[in-house]
Design an enzyme around this catalytic site. Structure first.
Site, PDB file in Angstrom:
ATOM      1  N   GLY A  73     117.918 -15.788 -81.304  1.00  0.00           N
ATOM      2  CA  GLY A  73     117.865 -17.175 -80.855  1.00  0.00           C
ATOM      3  C   GLY A  73     119.161 -17.595 -80.201  1.00  0.00           C
ATOM      4  N   GLN A 116     125.377 -23.286 -77.251  1.00  0.00           N
ATOM      5  CA  GLN A 116     126.130 -22.041 -77.455  1.00  0.00           C
ATOM      6  C   GLN A 116     126.623 -21.420 -76.150  1.00  0.00           C
ATOM      7  OE1 GLN A 116     123.056 -20.313 -80.181  1.00  0.00           O
ATOM      8  NE2 GLN A 116     124.873 -19.432 -81.132  1.00  0.00           N
ATOM      9  N   CYS A 135     124.502 -15.621 -86.847  1.00  0.00           N
ATOM     10  CA  CYS A 135     124.548 -16.508 -85.686  1.00  0.00           C
ATOM     11  C   CYS A 135     125.428 -15.848 -84.636  1.00  0.00           C
ATOM     12  CB  CYS A 135     125.146 -17.849 -86.108  1.00  0.00           C
ATOM     13  SG  CYS A 135     125.332 -19.020 -84.753  1.00  0.00           S
ATOM     14  N   LEU A 136     125.035 -15.915 -83.378  1.00  0.00           N
ATOM     15  CA  LEU A 136     125.842 -15.313 -82.310  1.00  0.00           C
ATOM     16  C   LEU A 136     127.223 -15.966 -82.214  1.00  0.00           C
ATOM     17  CD1 LEU A 136     123.049 -14.969 -79.599  1.00  0.00           C
ATOM     18  CD2 LEU A 136     124.081 -13.113 -80.920  1.00  0.00           C
ATOM     19  N   HIS A 174     117.305 -22.934 -87.446  1.00  0.00           N
ATOM     20  CA  HIS A 174     118.696 -22.631 -87.100  1.00  0.00           C
ATOM     21  C   HIS A 174     119.045 -23.205 -85.721  1.00  0.00           C
ATOM     22  CE1 HIS A 174     122.119 -19.535 -86.935  1.00  0.00           C
ATOM     23  NE2 HIS A 174     122.058 -19.984 -85.698  1.00  0.00           N
ATOM     24  N   GLU A 175     118.157 -23.002 -84.752  1.00  0.00           N
ATOM     25  CA  GLU A 175     118.453 -23.468 -83.384  1.00  0.00           C
ATOM     26  C   GLU A 175     118.422 -24.993 -83.305  1.00  0.00           C
ATOM     27  OE1 GLU A 175     119.813 -21.343 -81.536  1.00  0.00           O
ATOM     28  OE2 GLU A 175     119.178 -19.628 -82.742  1.00  0.00           O
ATOM     29  N   HIS A 189     121.630 -26.252 -84.412  1.00  0.00           N
ATOM     30  CA  HIS A 189     122.653 -26.180 -83.357  1.00  0.00           C
ATOM     31  C   HIS A 189     122.624 -27.421 -82.472  1.00  0.00           C
ATOM     32  CE1 HIS A 189     124.748 -22.397 -83.464  1.00  0.00           C
ATOM     33  NE2 HIS A 189     123.645 -21.676 -83.547  1.00  0.00           N
TER      34      HIS A 189
HETATM   35 CO    CO Z   1     123.324 -19.738 -84.150  1.00  0.00          CO
END
Ligand code: CO
Length: 164
Positions: free
Chosen positions: A44, A49, A88-89, A130-131, A134
Site C-alpha cells: 500500500g 508518502q 510501512c514503507l 493503514h492507508e 496515513h
Molecule cells: Co504506511
C-alpha cells in the site's frame, strides 16, 4: 518513480485534503504512485508518502495481482479484530504489532470518478485501515508499545537523524 517520505518528515503528520476534481495532475500522480509501489514491491502507498497531501491511496492485492486505487476513501463498516505485525514503507525494516478490524468495507472513488465499494479481509483490510490512517497523519508508531519502540530505537533514531 517518486521518493518515499520516511518517518521524521513532517508532511507525514499532516492531514490530506479531499480530491475535488480528478484532473490530469491527479491522474499523473496516481500513475507515478503505482509505478513507485510496484518498484518497491509494497502492498500500500498513500499520496502523502510521496509528498502530496491528497486523499488517495493505492493497494496491491498479491492474491489476484490487482492494483486498487481509491480516492477519498472512507471506512463504512468494520468487523472483528486481529493483532498482527505491520510494516510501512515510511518505516523500513520496522514492524509493530497492531490491533485492526479483521474485515472492512470502504467506499471512495475510482480514477474515473465513479463511486466504488470494496470489501477487504486480512492483509487488504489491514492495508485499507493503514492507508486511511496515513491520510489523517496517523502512523504505525502511534500504536507501538514502549517495548517495541525500545527494540527499534536504533532504526528509529537513524530515520530521525537522516530525515530530509
Ligand atoms: Co504506511
Amino acid at each position: 518513480m517518486r521518493r518515499i517520505r520516511k518517518y521524521g518528515e513532517e508532511i507525514l503528520r499532516k492531514r490530506s485534503e479531499e480530491v475535488k476534481d480528478i484532473n490530469d495532475n491527479i491522474l499523473k500522480l496516481i500513475k507515478s504512485m503505482k509505478e513507485t509501489l510496484i518498484s518497491v514491491k509494497g502492498i500500500g502507498l498513500s499520496a502523502v508518502q510521496v509528498g502530496i497531501l491528497k486523499r488517495i491511496f493505492i493497494a496491491y492485492n498479491k492474491e489476484n495481482s490487482d492494483l486498487i486505487t481509491v480516492i477519498n476513501p472512507e471506512i463504512i463498516e468494520n468487523k472483528g479484530e486481529k493483532i498482527d505485525l505491520e510494516g510501512c514503507l515510511s518505516f523500513p525494516e520496522i514492524y509493530f504489532s497492531i490491533n485492526r478490524a479483521e474485515k472492512v468495507t470502504i467506499k471512495g472513488l475510482n480514477e474515473k470518478g465513479k463511486e466504488i465499494v470494496i470489501e477487504g479481509e486480512e492483509v487488504m483490510a489491514r492495508c485499507f485501515q493503514h492507508e486511511i490512517d496515513h491520510l489523517n497523519g496517523i502512523l504505525i508508531i502511534d500504536y507501538a508499545s514502549e517495548e517495541e519502540k525500545k527494540f527499534y530505537k536504533e532504526k528509529l533514531d537513524n530515520l530521525l537523524k537522516n530525515k530530509k
